[in-house]
Design an enzyme around this catalytic site. Structure first.
Site, PDB file in Angstrom:
ATOM      1  N   CYS A   1      -3.594 -73.295 -15.870  1.00  0.00           N
ATOM      2  CA  CYS A   1      -2.845 -73.663 -14.867  1.00  0.00           C
ATOM      3  C   CYS A   1      -3.428 -73.205 -13.571  1.00  0.00           C
ATOM      4  O   CYS A   1      -3.389 -71.896 -13.405  1.00  0.00           O
ATOM      5  CB  CYS A   1      -1.570 -73.387 -15.218  1.00  0.00           C
ATOM      6  SG  CYS A   1      -0.464 -73.918 -13.605  1.00  0.00           S
TER       7      CYS A   1
ATOM      8  N   ASP B   1      -3.462 -73.750 -20.852  1.00  0.00           N
ATOM      9  CA  ASP B   1      -2.993 -75.006 -21.083  1.00  0.00           C
ATOM     10  C   ASP B   1      -3.644 -75.311 -22.512  1.00  0.00           C
ATOM     11  O   ASP B   1      -5.045 -74.960 -22.356  1.00  0.00           O
ATOM     12  CB  ASP B   1      -3.086 -75.724 -19.980  1.00  0.00           C
ATOM     13  CG  ASP B   1      -2.445 -75.696 -18.965  1.00  0.00           C
ATOM     14  OD1 ASP B   1      -1.091 -75.469 -19.358  1.00  0.00           O
ATOM     15  OD2 ASP B   1      -2.583 -75.750 -17.719  1.00  0.00           O
TER      16      ASP B   1
END
Length: 152
Positions: free
Chosen positions: A50, A57
């Site tokens: 992120c 992620d």
């Protein structure tokens, strides 16, 4: 035909690139140029960061393409995809950057990408893109990834 012509990574030790910008994507000639067939790459453990929190992620990526003159060399694609592990970008940016870089390299007849991202803040964000309609008569299978359902 010499398939290794000009390749710098296949069959050799290659250090993991530190970023997508440093990664070298390579291509090889398509031995069936003029035949519309789909090549699929599935990356079920794609990882990026992120850009705001630097938290990891995770996504399940499915890349389908109908080659023109070129095929992507798979080792270079694997190294490119793993170069996102320390790269901060939103889901949409990662998904589209991958697709557009492949289009620039390969100039395929057709390409689509499905980015099936695992939930962030309780909401999964899936990202889809394609270059246009596939050619008539091409068999385009379903990507086979069900919508996110959580535990329910």
């Amino acid at each position: 035909m010499n398939h290794d012509s000009g390749l710098t990574q296949l069959g050799r030790f290659t250090a993991q690139p530190n970023s997508p910008e440093e990664a070298v994507l390579e291509r090889v000639p398509n031995p069936h140029k003029g035949t519309h067939y789909v090549a699929r790459f599935t990356a079920p453990e794609f990882t990026s960061l992120c850009p705001i929190t630097a938290q990891p992620d995770f996504a399940h990526l499915v890349i389908d393409y109908i080659p023109g003159e070129w095929l992507v060399e798979s080792k270079s694609l694997k190294l490119y995809l793993t170069s996102f592990r320390n790269h901060g970008a939103f889901h949409e940016a990662c998904t589209l950057d991958i697709a557009k870089r492949l289009v620039d390299l390969l100039q395929p007849v057709w390409l689509r990408i499905g980015g099936y991202w695992y939930p962030r803040g309780g909401i999964p964000i899936d990202v889809f893109w394609q270059t246009g309609a596939p050619p008539a008569g091409a068999w385009i299978p379903d990507q086979g990834v069900p919508p996110y359902r959580g535990r329910g």
